[in-house]
Design a protein around this motif. Structure first.
Motif: not given
Length: 356
Positions: A42-54, A56-63
């Motif tokens: 997704x794009x836009x503001x981050x609504x969920x994130x998790x750091x795995x190693x170096x 960052x895995x994230x889900x953003x507001x705009x799908x």
């Protein structure tokens, strides 16, 4: 199906294709040691994130799609701030590795299509094998009936001026008519004898395709039960058929043939709305075909696309000199204007077809 539901399907299908594409870049980049700061769905503001190693895995507001942030790409100054070694940036790895990273997205799109085509074939447990373009019923008052074509006739060749094509299926007929409007000459076989008839197909207002005014005869195809191993075979053939069609279409477009058939986002949305109404199997097959299209399109040597960046890398390798930032920016701007112009033209075609 409502406009909102169709739009959701449209966004989801394109998002899956884009995410898979970006994941291909991520895998290849990590394989060659490139620092990848973030992989986002997704794009836009981050609504969920998790750091795995170096990363960052994230889900953003705009799908809508997604992206991978690789060091040395579109983040000027970020490497210095994070103290990332140059050899862990995209420009810092060998050029052939950069080419692999750029091509990996398209390769993943093709792999996605391959898996989906095989899955569809395996689920159905059957394939339709073309046996020729056999005529079924002819519509009264339509071109085929007026030209004297009869039920049971087999179309074996179609031509227009200097263009000739041998016909093995109704798909061949449809494809020829799509790129060659106006009067055509059909070579038909009837009771063992061949004859030629001339007619002018008419355009269907709903689909935009050109029709003869006939139905497909029962002898045009054969339904065959298949095993899973055969599903792999036929799914692979389906994928290669799709790729062949794309290359043939690109070749015709370069010759100026079929420009009025070029579609953009509006056309893809319309096709998505129609296909999704036919069920999830048709939707998956459409996703596979669209994925192949996206993969191949991204490899076109147009600056700003992956193919354009690969072209620059190849030219730098051949000339043994690196293009300046100014030169690269100029090339990318030319590519951007080309792409925008192509999209505007394609969207105009879509709108004309939509409201004509």
């Amino acid at each position: 199906m409502s406009v909102i539901v169709s739009l959701i399907y449209f966004i989801l299908i394109l998002s899956v294709i884009v995410i898979v594409h970006e994941f291909g870049h991520l895998i290849a980049a990590k394989k060659f040691g490139v620092y990848c700061k973030e992989f986002s769905i997704g794009m836009g503001p981050v609504i969920w994130k998790r750091q795995k190693g170096e990363t960052q895995w994230s889900i953003r507001a705009l799908p809508i799609g997604g992206f991978v942030a690789m060091a040395g790409e579109d983040e000027e100054g970020e490497e210095e701030k994070l103290e990332i070694p140059f050899e862990r940036t995209i420009p810092g790895i060998k050029k052939w590795k950069q080419i692999v990273v750029m091509a990996a997205g398209a390769i993943m799109n093709v792999l996605l299509a391959w898996v989906l085509f095989i899955g569809v074939s395996a689920y159905q447990g059957q394939v339709v094998i073309d046996k020729g373009a056999v005529v079924g019923d002819t519509a009264v008052g339509q071109p085929a009936e007026k030209a004297g074509i009869q039920k049971g006739d087999v179309i074996v060749e179609i031509s227009q001026r200097d263009t000739h094509e041998t016909i093995n299926s109704w798909t061949d007929v449809s494809s020829f008519l799509l790129y060659n409007q106006g009067e055509v000459t059909l070579t038909i076989e009837r009771d063992g004898n061949r004859m030629q008839v001339a007619l002018t197909p008419y355009q269907d207002k709903e689909t935009g395709g050109y029709l003869l005014g006939v139905t497909q005869g029962a002898g045009s195809y054969e339904v065959k039960d298949i095993s899973f191993l055969e599903a792999v075979k036929y799914g692979t053939l389906e994928m290669f058929d799709g790729m062949t069609t794309i290359f043939e279409s690109l070749g015709k477009l370069l010759q100026g043939i079929g420009l009025n058939n070029l579609s953009g986002p509006v056309g893809i949305y319309k096709a998505t709305a129609e296909i999704t109404q036919q069920g999830w199997i048709s939707t998956i097959a459409f996703t596979a075909l669209l994925s192949v299209n996206v993969g191949i399109f991204n490899l076109l040597p147009i600056p700003i696309l992956d193919g354009g960046r690969i072209l620059i890398l190849v030219l730098e390798t051949i000339t043994r000199r690196k293009f300046s930032e100014k030169t690269q920016t100029a090339i990318m701007m030319v590519g951007l204007f080309m792409l925008i112009g192509l999209m505007v033209f394609a969207t105009w075609n879509d709108l004309v077809r939509l409201f004509m």
